[in-house]
Design a protein around this motif. Sequence first.
Motif, PDB file in Angstrom:
ATOM      1  N   ILE A 105     -10.321  13.204 -42.327  1.00 48.35           N
ATOM      2  CA  ILE A 105     -10.840  11.875 -42.009  1.00 48.35           C
ATOM      3  C   ILE A 105     -11.888  11.472 -43.033  1.00 48.35           C
ATOM      4  CG2 ILE A 105     -12.132  10.525 -40.317  1.00 48.35           C
ATOM      5  CD1 ILE A 105     -10.715  12.005 -38.132  1.00 48.35           C
ATOM      6  N   ASP A 106     -11.720  10.282 -43.572  1.00 47.84           N
ATOM      7  CA  ASP A 106     -12.655   9.759 -44.566  1.00 47.84           C
ATOM      8  C   ASP A 106     -13.749   8.935 -43.905  1.00 47.84           C
ATOM      9  OD1 ASP A 106     -13.773   9.143 -47.025  1.00 47.84           O
ATOM     10  OD2 ASP A 106     -12.500   7.396 -47.325  1.00 47.84           O
ATOM     11  N   GLN A 107     -13.367   7.995 -43.046  1.00 45.87           N
ATOM     12  CA  GLN A 107     -14.333   7.102 -42.408  1.00 45.87           C
ATOM     13  C   GLN A 107     -13.951   6.916 -40.942  1.00 45.87           C
ATOM     14  OE1 GLN A 107     -13.152   4.013 -45.095  1.00 45.87           O
ATOM     15  NE2 GLN A 107     -15.106   4.010 -46.186  1.00 45.87           N
ATOM     16  N   ALA A 108     -14.952   6.638 -40.109  1.00 45.91           N
ATOM     17  CA  ALA A 108     -14.693   6.393 -38.690  1.00 45.91           C
ATOM     18  C   ALA A 108     -15.741   5.439 -38.140  1.00 45.91           C
ATOM     19  CB  ALA A 108     -14.701   7.696 -37.904  1.00 45.91           C
ATOM     20  N   VAL A 109     -15.292   4.456 -37.393  1.00 47.31           N
ATOM     21  CA  VAL A 109     -16.197   3.540 -36.698  1.00 47.31           C
ATOM     22  C   VAL A 109     -15.780   3.493 -35.232  1.00 47.31           C
ATOM     23  CG1 VAL A 109     -16.924   1.134 -36.422  1.00 47.31           C
ATOM     24  CG2 VAL A 109     -16.771   2.133 -38.696  1.00 47.31           C
ATOM     25  N   VAL A 110     -16.713   3.841 -34.367  1.00 45.65           N
ATOM     26  CA  VAL A 110     -16.449   3.855 -32.926  1.00 45.65           C
ATOM     27  C   VAL A 110     -16.813   2.499 -32.347  1.00 45.65           C
ATOM     28  CG1 VAL A 110     -17.137   4.888 -30.722  1.00 45.65           C
ATOM     29  CG2 VAL A 110     -16.786   6.338 -32.737  1.00 45.65           C
ATOM     30  N   THR A 111     -15.975   2.009 -31.452  1.00 44.91           N
ATOM     31  CA  THR A 111     -16.219   0.733 -30.792  1.00 44.91           C
ATOM     32  C   THR A 111     -15.981   0.890 -29.299  1.00 44.91           C
ATOM     33  OG1 THR A 111     -15.655  -1.624 -30.806  1.00 44.91           O
ATOM     34  CG2 THR A 111     -13.841  -0.073 -31.107  1.00 44.91           C
TER      35      THR A 111
END
Length: 653
Positions: free
Chosen positions: A542-548
């Motif tokens: 995984i390179d990037q992650a944004v939780v919403t």
Amino acid sequence: MPNLSSDTIVELFNQQVETHPQAPAFRIKKPDGSWATRSWADYGAEVRALSQSLALHGIQAGNNVAILSENRPEYFIADLALLTLRAVPVPIYYTSSAAQVRQILSHAESVGIFCENPTQLAKVQQVRGELPRLRFLAGFTDSAAENNEADFSHDQEQAQDHTHTGEGPSRVETPQAPNEQALPDVFADTVFYKDLVDKGRRLDKDNPSAYATVCKEVSPEDLASIIYTSGTTGDPKGVMLTQAGIIWMTNSGIQRTGIGSRGVPYRVLSYLPLAHVMARGIDHYATIRYGGEIWFGGGVPSLREDIVACKPTLFTAPPRVYEKFEAAIVEHCNELGFPQKSLVQAAIANGQRIVEAYAQNTSPSLHDKLLRPLYNKLVLAKVRRQLGLDQTGPDIYTGSAPIAHETLCFFYALGLPLKNTYGMSETSLAMTMHPHDTQSGTQHGTKFDSVGTAVPGGELRISDEGEILYQGENVFSGYWKNPNATADSLVNGWLHTGDLGKLDEDGFLTITGRKKDLIITAGGHNISPQDIETSLTADKHIDQAVVTGDGRKYLSALITIDRKTIIQSAAHQGIDISNIPAEELSSHPEVKKFVQEAVDNANSRVARSEQIKRFKILPKPFSIENQLLTPTLKTKRAAIQTHFADLIDTIYQ
């Protein structure tokens, strides 16, 4: 290290030039891979000459002058020359678009700008008609490929040895400005750095006392810089830092590093953007404080080989750099044959067991403690040398973003006590650093998941709402032309950071999240997404992650993948996905399997209400170009949620 005492950056710089003029100040990578050396005497002479020339061009006290360039000696020289005149450097990220450059130049009311090359000059020329205050335009070079080796010659004979070659080191060039029609006029009304310095030397020869006279006028309360924040939550704000605050910060920080007590020279590799407070503090101001040397390599593309050449005695990097190093070490280890592979794996596992024991306030087994010196001699010392980090001792740091517990443990296991620090532009660099034992290189209390304690002379508090408050003489004087934002951030002498945290009984601070990032689910749970995002990006796939999930029944995540690693992992399982386009790769079953494993692992570490129930894999990463990352590579959470609003809605349908 000379024990110098100064009230201003300019005074301290001049003292260093006088104290050890022949010591190396700059090491500059040449096209053939060798390194040119420039002394502190050269450094001082160049600043002196440029100061004289800038004064002739009307640069004076109170003028704001921008610098738009990658890291090179001229950047540092121009910055100091401006300070000698009581003018204010305004650094701009070299990745900025023409519109972003215009925004900062206009807001800062800049009267001038130094640009690295034609590519950067073109950005300014495109918007120059909208900048009536801009009257001084200077270029470091007239060629996008020119070497970043400054001309420090003192006379014509020496000039023959140090003139520009017209060639440059391997480095990433900023993309050409989109308006190609502006390029023919890119040099309009531009004066070049070499001409400025040549003129300044003649002026200095005619009036040698002029430089000392202007330097005496510099005050501790003069601004050292206006640094524009990266703008994760809106337009960038201009952070005003004083010379007194910078001097205080370097004097405070010096008490937490091991440079002086280890008796080693201060040596850093300059590769982080100089528009960021971390690079300005470590590469620029601290080098002046220590009288050290700065190495200029080929930027991020050649970072690993440049570290090996430089052998920095202090090294800092954002977490992503260490994650890449860790992945490369593990990959290299997996390629070794027996018994080397087993030996390296055993050495690292031994170190990890020891570190985890200390982290849990228990004692490592006698067996592990006895094996540690042997593993260090046979394996770990060699790994540190191969990384180029064998000279850092306890002075290896990270910051600017959360770092995974596993990554910290991995570097501790290698004998590299990686320390997490905490700071922001508004504090001239750092609020916290870890105390350390210079003999063992271990942190006090081994609380390496924290960001340390307040720097000497600083004070931390936690508000009733859980917000981190800080007080110290390194706190900024305010936001340029923004009194309302200043009043919101500085309340009764305390800086309100906007970050959430907790202090333990020993004063160690742990960051728990960002106040504005808090997610309140439909069930009323207040969740900081920081920990789960850090756990996700700690996975090599995984390179990037944004939780919403604000106002929703559960949390979801938008994820981008590390394409190279995914392809390698699939190949190890006999599956070739190397030729699949990025748009299709994100929906491939094998990719989904790797990501699901990472999500399951991250979910196992948090409460049920904080777990990711569903996710979407994006075909393209967040980037500066698509305006979803700041110039410091931080995610613009609000912009991402707006950009992918429809996609997020489908997750919850």
